[in-house]
Design a protein around this motif. Structure first.
Motif, PDB file in Angstrom:
ATOM      1  N   GLY B 100      20.175 -17.256 -14.232  1.00 16.86           N
ATOM      2  CA  GLY B 100      20.255 -18.438 -13.452  1.00 16.86           C
ATOM      3  C   GLY B 100      18.744 -18.364 -12.623  1.00 16.86           C
ATOM      4  N   LEU B 101      16.947 -18.856 -13.485  1.00 20.88           N
ATOM      5  CA  LEU B 101      16.673 -18.594 -12.596  1.00 20.88           C
ATOM      6  C   LEU B 101      15.597 -20.266 -12.563  1.00 20.88           C
ATOM      7  CD1 LEU B 101      14.204 -15.560 -14.760  1.00 20.88           C
ATOM      8  CD2 LEU B 101      14.883 -15.505 -11.867  1.00 20.88           C
ATOM      9  N   LYS B 102      15.658 -20.329 -11.970  1.00 23.47           N
ATOM     10  CA  LYS B 102      15.453 -22.311 -12.185  1.00 23.47           C
ATOM     11  C   LYS B 102      14.192 -22.627 -11.733  1.00 23.47           C
ATOM     12  CE  LYS B 102      19.636 -23.741 -11.024  1.00 23.47           C
ATOM     13  NZ  LYS B 102      20.552 -24.602  -9.863  1.00 23.47           N
ATOM     14  N   TRP B 103      14.041 -23.768 -12.691  1.00 23.40           N
ATOM     15  CA  TRP B 103      12.244 -24.433 -11.459  1.00 23.40           C
ATOM     16  C   TRP B 103      12.803 -24.913 -10.532  1.00 23.40           C
ATOM     17  CZ3 TRP B 103       8.043 -21.890 -13.714  1.00 23.40           C
ATOM     18  CH2 TRP B 103       8.327 -21.167 -14.063  1.00 23.40           C
ATOM     19  N   HIS B 104      12.068 -25.507 -10.032  1.00 27.90           N
ATOM     20  CA  HIS B 104      12.104 -26.810  -8.386  1.00 27.90           C
ATOM     21  C   HIS B 104      12.788 -27.600  -8.140  1.00 27.90           C
ATOM     22  CE1 HIS B 104       9.349 -23.236  -5.828  1.00 27.90           C
ATOM     23  NE2 HIS B 104      10.397 -22.145  -6.268  1.00 27.90           N
ATOM     24  N   ASP B 105      12.394 -28.377  -9.951  1.00 32.46           N
ATOM     25  CA  ASP B 105      12.747 -29.471 -10.107  1.00 32.46           C
ATOM     26  C   ASP B 105      14.516 -29.853 -10.830  1.00 32.46           C
ATOM     27  OD1 ASP B 105      12.607 -28.360 -12.436  1.00 32.46           O
ATOM     28  OD2 ASP B 105      11.227 -29.867 -13.131  1.00 32.46           O
ATOM     29  N   GLY B 106      15.386 -27.578 -10.601  1.00 30.98           N
ATOM     30  CA  GLY B 106      16.241 -28.453 -11.697  1.00 30.98           C
ATOM     31  C   GLY B 106      16.690 -27.211 -12.784  1.00 30.98           C
ATOM     32  N   ILE B 189       5.770 -27.235  -9.092  1.00 32.73           N
ATOM     33  CA  ILE B 189       6.778 -26.958  -9.386  1.00 32.73           C
ATOM     34  C   ILE B 189       7.073 -25.659 -10.092  1.00 32.73           C
ATOM     35  CG2 ILE B 189       8.549 -27.648 -10.756  1.00 32.73           C
ATOM     36  CD1 ILE B 189       8.284 -29.780  -8.694  1.00 32.73           C
ATOM     37  N   GLY B 190       7.108 -24.503  -9.182  1.00 35.06           N
ATOM     38  CA  GLY B 190       7.604 -22.648  -9.770  1.00 35.06           C
ATOM     39  C   GLY B 190       8.779 -22.596  -9.279  1.00 35.06           C
ATOM     40  N   SER B 191       8.958 -21.114  -9.830  1.00 34.42           N
ATOM     41  CA  SER B 191      10.834 -20.797  -9.524  1.00 34.42           C
ATOM     42  C   SER B 191      10.582 -19.954  -9.015  1.00 34.42           C
ATOM     43  CB  SER B 191      10.773 -19.937 -10.786  1.00 34.42           C
ATOM     44  OG  SER B 191      10.548 -19.000 -11.160  1.00 34.42           O
ATOM     45  N   GLY B 192       9.777 -19.451  -7.293  1.00 37.48           N
ATOM     46  CA  GLY B 192       9.443 -18.315  -6.656  1.00 37.48           C
ATOM     47  C   GLY B 192      10.550 -18.919  -5.439  1.00 37.48           C
ATOM     48  N   PRO B 193      10.618 -18.042  -4.001  1.00 41.73           N
ATOM     49  CA  PRO B 193      11.329 -17.677  -3.221  1.00 41.73           C
ATOM     50  C   PRO B 193      11.087 -19.656  -2.230  1.00 41.73           C
ATOM     51  CG  PRO B 193       9.715 -16.485  -3.243  1.00 41.73           C
ATOM     52  CD  PRO B 193       9.631 -16.980  -4.021  1.00 41.73           C
ATOM     53  N   PHE B 194       9.950 -19.211  -2.751  1.00 47.99           N
ATOM     54  CA  PHE B 194       9.626 -21.256  -1.447  1.00 47.99           C
ATOM     55  C   PHE B 194       9.371 -22.085  -2.165  1.00 47.99           C
ATOM     56  CE2 PHE B 194       8.921 -17.706   1.160  1.00 47.99           C
ATOM     57  CZ  PHE B 194       8.716 -17.683   2.206  1.00 47.99           C
ATOM     58  N   LYS B 195       9.700 -23.310  -1.235  1.00 50.46           N
ATOM     59  CA  LYS B 195       8.945 -24.831  -2.508  1.00 50.46           C
ATOM     60  C   LYS B 195       8.136 -25.370  -1.613  1.00 50.46           C
ATOM     61  CE  LYS B 195      13.579 -25.736  -4.664  1.00 50.46           C
ATOM     62  NZ  LYS B 195      15.434 -26.947  -4.750  1.00 50.46           N
ATOM     63  N   PHE B 196       7.253 -26.056  -2.033  1.00 47.51           N
ATOM     64  CA  PHE B 196       6.152 -26.476  -2.201  1.00 47.51           C
ATOM     65  C   PHE B 196       6.442 -28.144  -1.157  1.00 47.51           C
ATOM     66  CE2 PHE B 196       2.602 -29.655  -2.400  1.00 47.51           C
ATOM     67  CZ  PHE B 196       1.678 -29.169  -1.310  1.00 47.51           C
ATOM     68  N   VAL B 197       5.824 -27.741  -0.145  1.00 47.38           N
ATOM     69  CA  VAL B 197       6.318 -29.561   0.333  1.00 47.38           C
ATOM     70  C   VAL B 197       5.066 -30.988   0.444  1.00 47.38           C
ATOM     71  CG1 VAL B 197       7.592 -31.199   2.410  1.00 47.38           C
ATOM     72  CG2 VAL B 197       7.900 -28.964   1.887  1.00 47.38           C
ATOM     73  N   ASN B 212      13.783 -21.402  -0.784  1.00 46.60           N
ATOM     74  CA  ASN B 212      14.429 -22.407  -2.094  1.00 46.60           C
ATOM     75  C   ASN B 212      15.601 -21.399  -2.039  1.00 46.60           C
ATOM     76  OD1 ASN B 212      15.193 -22.774  -4.706  1.00 46.60           O
ATOM     77  ND2 ASN B 212      13.635 -21.436  -5.376  1.00 46.60           N
ATOM     78  N   THR B 213      16.504 -22.437  -2.109  1.00 48.99           N
ATOM     79  CA  THR B 213      17.691 -22.497  -1.750  1.00 48.99           C
ATOM     80  C   THR B 213      18.453 -21.441  -2.884  1.00 48.99           C
ATOM     81  OG1 THR B 213      18.862 -24.774  -2.079  1.00 48.99           O
ATOM     82  CG2 THR B 213      18.826 -23.345   0.577  1.00 48.99           C
ATOM     83  N   ASP B 214      17.939 -21.817  -4.452  1.00 43.91           N
ATOM     84  CA  ASP B 214      18.571 -21.819  -5.627  1.00 43.91           C
ATOM     85  C   ASP B 214      17.986 -20.506  -5.877  1.00 43.91           C
ATOM     86  OD1 ASP B 214      19.160 -24.200  -5.748  1.00 43.91           O
ATOM     87  OD2 ASP B 214      18.985 -25.247  -6.720  1.00 43.91           O
ATOM     88  N   TYR B 215      17.188 -19.559  -5.241  1.00 47.14           N
ATOM     89  CA  TYR B 215      16.568 -18.459  -5.619  1.00 47.14           C
ATOM     90  C   TYR B 215      17.423 -17.502  -5.500  1.00 47.14           C
ATOM     91  CZ  TYR B 215      13.066 -14.831  -6.264  1.00 47.14           C
ATOM     92  OH  TYR B 215      12.282 -13.802  -6.783  1.00 47.14           O
ATOM     93  N   VAL B 216      17.226 -17.016  -6.954  1.00 48.92           N
ATOM     94  CA  VAL B 216      17.914 -15.323  -6.847  1.00 48.92           C
ATOM     95  C   VAL B 216      17.861 -14.843  -7.116  1.00 48.92           C
ATOM     96  CG1 VAL B 216      20.042 -14.743  -8.915  1.00 48.92           C
ATOM     97  CG2 VAL B 216      19.774 -17.177  -8.714  1.00 48.92           C
ATOM     98  N   PRO B 217      17.492 -13.656  -6.103  1.00 47.88           N
ATOM     99  CA  PRO B 217      15.888 -12.369  -5.270  1.00 47.88           C
ATOM    100  C   PRO B 217      17.249 -11.262  -6.300  1.00 47.88           C
ATOM    101  CG  PRO B 217      17.682 -12.962  -4.077  1.00 47.88           C
ATOM    102  CD  PRO B 217      18.580 -14.340  -4.433  1.00 47.88           C
ATOM    103  N   ARG B 218      16.647 -10.504  -6.826  1.00 44.07           N
ATOM    104  CA  ARG B 218      16.077  -9.188  -7.350  1.00 44.07           C
ATOM    105  C   ARG B 218      17.255  -8.037  -6.078  1.00 44.07           C
ATOM    106  NH1 ARG B 218      14.128  -8.717 -12.592  1.00 44.07           N
ATOM    107  NH2 ARG B 218      15.522  -6.017 -12.226  1.00 44.07           N
ATOM    108  N   ALA B 219      17.684  -7.425  -6.893  1.00 44.31           N
ATOM    109  CA  ALA B 219      19.494  -6.545  -6.241  1.00 44.31           C
ATOM    110  C   ALA B 219      17.881  -5.256  -5.364  1.00 44.31           C
ATOM    111  CB  ALA B 219      20.299  -5.573  -6.527  1.00 44.31           C
ATOM    112  N   GLU B 220      17.238  -4.902  -5.965  1.00 39.91           N
ATOM    113  CA  GLU B 220      16.005  -3.878  -5.503  1.00 39.91           C
ATOM    114  C   GLU B 220      16.124  -4.193  -3.725  1.00 39.91           C
ATOM    115  OE1 GLU B 220      15.823  -5.154  -8.648  1.00 39.91           O
ATOM    116  OE2 GLU B 220      15.728  -4.259  -9.794  1.00 39.91           O
ATOM    117  N   PRO B 221      15.419  -3.394  -3.248  1.00 44.79           N
ATOM    118  CA  PRO B 221      14.538  -4.152  -2.080  1.00 44.79           C
ATOM    119  C   PRO B 221      13.579  -3.997  -2.242  1.00 44.79           C
ATOM    120  CG  PRO B 221      15.119  -1.084  -2.098  1.00 44.79           C
ATOM    121  CD  PRO B 221      16.427  -2.008  -3.170  1.00 44.79           C
ATOM    122  N   PRO B 222      12.818  -4.896  -1.489  1.00 44.50           N
ATOM    123  CA  PRO B 222      11.180  -5.040  -2.193  1.00 44.50           C
ATOM    124  C   PRO B 222      10.418  -3.996  -1.945  1.00 44.50           C
ATOM    125  CG  PRO B 222      12.224  -6.018  -0.097  1.00 44.50           C
ATOM    126  CD  PRO B 222      12.604  -5.598  -0.311  1.00 44.50           C
TER     127      PRO B 222
END
Lengths: 313, 530
Positions: B100-106, B189-197, B212-222
């Protein structure tokens, strides 16, 4: 008049060419290395040298200058070394706060200072005159940042009437726009009110001793009409000069006010660019400033003809 | 008199009208949770590999992701990587990316992207260069799996890929990562939790990110930059306010939510406010460095460098720099107190020994050569360091020429290897995020490669370089610690740098923010705004 305006506009070309050359040379000959700044604190000298080469900063100064002039002739102010953003876009983003603040400050200052100066002249020698002149001295003497913090403490922190800082574009609504400008305008206006009030008083006072004023009084013209239509109009030329210089100063150098109120204007852009040795930004901003100064001076000269029809170009 | 009254009345009316206009104006997008953060340094360079500037690193954590990340126990944990393995001979590492890892351009994140990103980072970063020296090849097995094949065992593969501070090995799409490492990337263009405007980017003033609504976070606590990166606000604005008092006022008034680095002298004011939390987010803190140029007299003589080492005291530096013992700590460990490689081995006593310093100066044959000390005046945390050293050097009879300048002039000048009389220098001071100094590979203070490959000051010591090589070859933590200790002893003996002490820079935020994380860099996931 048309020929005069064209001649003056053509005269801006050598002025700006000279400014461009001087700024370019000063920047290249002063210490500091944009490549080292770009690379960051932990970069090695090898990395810095490679960045310098990539940016073309290792080329002879003459080659760099010719490149830049060629860019300018093609209507391109260049690109920021740091952000990679076009200089024209960066300046465009920063013009809004600076021009807005300059306009509100000058308008407010004129609205307050001209009547004060006229009243002081009219009542010269009285406590009103002494009061206005005393306040003018205070206005000149208090540093801008002290005034700024004072307004912030009173009107923003205590009364919560205005925000402490920031800028809101007119596009986001007139209310927030004006609300963010009130405190910086009050801060900057104090010195301009002092300056314009003193100048107005001196000019009007001189005019009030003229024979035609005595004649107007003898004809039974009202005091108000004498002051506004006879005295103030004839005293306007030096006042307009001061206002013009004020606008030029406001466009170019209100860094302290911009910092205290966090206004992202041209003053801060210039200082940040100088500290970061972002050559294209500094060069672009100074060229824009010089063009603005030339145009403002031209407008002042044209304004003279409105207030004094004897002036012809 | 009537005129005066009329004008006073008009002015008051205008003020009131402006206040009312603002109060009744639409605030806009109230339904969005916007976090307004004033950052320590403004982001204007947006390539965290091209530059080591912390502002770019902070930007990197917003929009890019990493293969691994160090957690609060200094253990590298998989981040973009789902699983990894190492061959029995310790030469082949195999990494498989998460689903599920995606770049910000999809586009999906692929092995090729990661290989290109590691190579670009490895071309400029000290730790990355070392890893590349030991790397034989990197091969994409398929879209989600790749291998890193070493020439010989290397003990810091995962620590390198999880390096927490500049340069962080952020992953980028291959087409972006193919950019020369000495040229800035032109797309964010990254794949991180935020997108640059990009449309709202105002260099030096404002950088805007959206979730970044497409970001799939890990299940472990930060935990530091590892674990689940769950974004709980819609938008983050990184702002630059230059005036310390204005920052404090804006925070108190609720115009901003978060200040990364409030001025230390503003902390008492902020502590009085019930709606503001002061939080030491970076428990490792920062460390100061006094650095001498070993190419020219008098500091090409180790005895004279030792004389300066014994003439100074960390407490003097910290009192001048911070002035509040709550926020500083004497620390002799070159690899940072409280971390696995921390040791006091080789360090001088805490109190200065002027008699010993004078003796060393005499033994070194100091001939009165003036020492050019560069002092940056525009960075408040750095400005007090040089005068402390200068005072100590004068106390033992050295001649000092302290030259004040802005930091950027210093940065340009320190790269010059010319003699001090011809535009070079003898000494400068700086500070580091302590996370940049944790190992002999990251810690540029103990880089002993000399004029070619070394860091400013250019100490040249083959023995230290040999020890650094042994350190990276070792895969045994106990052995690594032993080698690090030996390096520190040698570094103190050679006076490669003088640690001027450790300090902590707390952040301040409104109490309506919950979930601010501890980490060596400011992180914006996990923060809720109520």
């Amino acid at each position: 008049m048309g020929a005069f305006v064209v001649k003056r506009l053509l005269a801006t070309i050598p002025v700006m060419a000279m400014v461009a050359l001087v700024v370019f040379l000063i920047l290249r000959l002063s210490p500091g290395d944009p490549a080292a700044i770009l690379a960051g604190d932990a970069a090695t000298p090898e990395n810095i040298a490679k960045i310098r080469a990539t940016l073309g900063l290792d080329r002879p100064i003459l080659v760099q200058f010719v490149d830049w002039v060629w860019q300018l002739l093609n209507g391109d102010l260049g690109t920021s070394l740091l952000s990679l953003q076009p200089v024209a876009l960066t300046i465009g983003q920063r013009v809004g706060p600076t021009v807005s603040l300059a306009v509100t400050t000058i308008v407010f200052s004129v609205i307050v200072a001209v009547p004060l100066g006229v009243i002081a002249a009219w009542k010269h020698g009285t406590w009103i005159d002494r009061g206005v002149m005393g306040l003018s001295v205070v206005g000149f003497s208090v540093p801008v940042f002290v005034l700024g913090y004072g307004w912030i403490y009173g009107l923003a922190m205590q009364l919560r009437l205005f925000p402490v800082q920031g800028y809101s574009s007119l596009a986001d609504g007139f209310g927030p726009f004006i609300q963010h400008l009130v405190l910086p305008t009050l801060t900057l206006s104090v010195i301009f009110i002092a300056l314009i009030a003193r100048m107005t008083r001196a000019s009007v006072l001189e005019i009030l001793t003229e024979d035609y004023i005595r004649t107007a009084h003898a004809k039974g013209v009202s005091e108000q009409r004498v002051l506004i239509h006879h005295a103030l109009r004839n005293a306007a030329v030096p006042i307009v000069s001061v206002i013009g210089i004020g606008i030029a100063l406001l466009i170019g150098g209100v860094v302290v006010t911009e910092s205290v109120f966090n206004l992202p204007g041209l003053g801060r852009l210039t200082v940040d660019a100088v500290l970061a040795r972002d050559y294209p930004i500094i060069q672009g901003v100074i060229l824009v400033f010089s063009a603005a100064y030339v145009l403002i001076n031209l407008m002042i000269d044209i304004a003279y003809t409105v207030f004094d029809p004897r002036i012809r170009y | 008199m009537d005129h005066v009254r009329r004008w006073t009345g008009l002015t008051a009316a205008l003020l009131a009208a402006a206040a009312v206009l603002g109060a009744t104006a639409p605030a806009g997008a109230e339904d969005q949770k916007v976090l307004k953060a004033v950052m320590g340094t403004p982001a204007r360079i947006l390539d965290p590999i091209f530059t080591t500037a912390y502002a770019a690193r902070n930007h990197g954590y917003m929009i890019f992701d990493t293969l691994f990340a160090i957690d609060e126990t200094f253990v590298p944990k998989p981040q973009m990587v789902k699983e990894w393995s190492v061959s029995k001979d310790q030469l082949t590492y195999t990494f498989t990316l998460r689903d599920g890892l995606k770049w910000h351009d999809g586009a999906p994140v692929t092995s090729e992207d990661c290989i290109a990103s590691i190579k670009r980072w490895g071309a400029v970063d000290g730790m990355g260069q070392k890893l590349m020296d030991f790397t034989k090849d990197m091969v994409a097995v398929n879209d989600k799996t790749f291998t890193l094949v070493l020439k010989e065992p290397y003990g810091l593969v995962l620590q390198s890929l999880g390096k927490p501070s500049s340069n962080v090995p952020f992953m980028m799409p291959k087409r972006i990562a193919m950019t020369d490492a000495h040229e800035q990337i032109k797309e964010q263009i990254g794949s991180g939790p935020f997108k640059f405007v990009a449309a709202e980017f105002q260099p030096d003033s404002k950088v805007v990110y959206v979730k970044n609504t497409d970001y799939v976070p890990r299940a472990e606590p930060p935990s530091w930059a590892s674990g689940g990166k769950i974004v709980k606000v819609d938008r983050v604005e990184h702002l630059n306010i230059t005036d310390a008092q204005t920052i404090a006022n804006a925070l108190i008034n609720g115009e901003i939510d978060y200040v990364e680095q409030p001025a230390i002298d503003m902390l008492p004011l902020l502590q009085k406010e019930s709606k503001i939390t002061i939080f030491n987010y970076n428990p490792l803190g920062f460390v100061g460095m006094s650095r001498m140029n070993q190419l020219y007299p008098p500091f090409n003589n180790p005895k004279i460098r030792q004389a300066v080492l014994h003439a100074v005291s960390q407490e003097d530096y910290l009192e001048a720099q911070i002035g509040n013992a709550e926020y500083f700590k004497v620390c002799k460990a070159m690899f940072i107190c409280g971390t696995p490689l921390a040791t006091d081995a080789g360090a001088p006593p805490s109190k200065p020994d002027l008699a010993l310093a004078k003796k060393l100066l005499e033994e070194g044959g100091y001939d009165g050569t003036p020492v050019v000390v560069m002092q940056p005046t525009d960075i408040s945390i750095l400005a007090p360091l040089a005068p402390v050293t200068v005072q100590a050097m004068r106390a033992i009879g050295m001649k000092v020429d302290m030259q004040s300048m802005d930091w950027q002039t210093l940065v340009g000048r320190r790269a010059k290897q010319d003699p001090p009389a011809q535009g070079g220098w003898n000494m400068f001071h700086t500070t580091w995020v302590a996370a940049d100094m944790l190992t002999p590979v990251q810690n540029l203070g103990v880089n002993a490669r000399g004029k070619t490959g070394g860091w400013f000051g250019w100490p040249d010591d083959p023995e230290v370089e040999k020890l650094r090589d042994q350190f990276v070859r070792s895969t045994d933590p106990a052995k690594q610690k032993e080698i690090a200790e030996a390096i520190q002893v040698k570094a103190y003996e050679d006076v490669m740098w003088i640690p001027t002490g450790m300090y902590f820079q707390p952040m301040a935020y409104r109490t309506n923010l919950v979930g601010v994380l501890k980490a060596p860099a400011p992180l914006f996931w996990n923060i809720e705004k109520h």
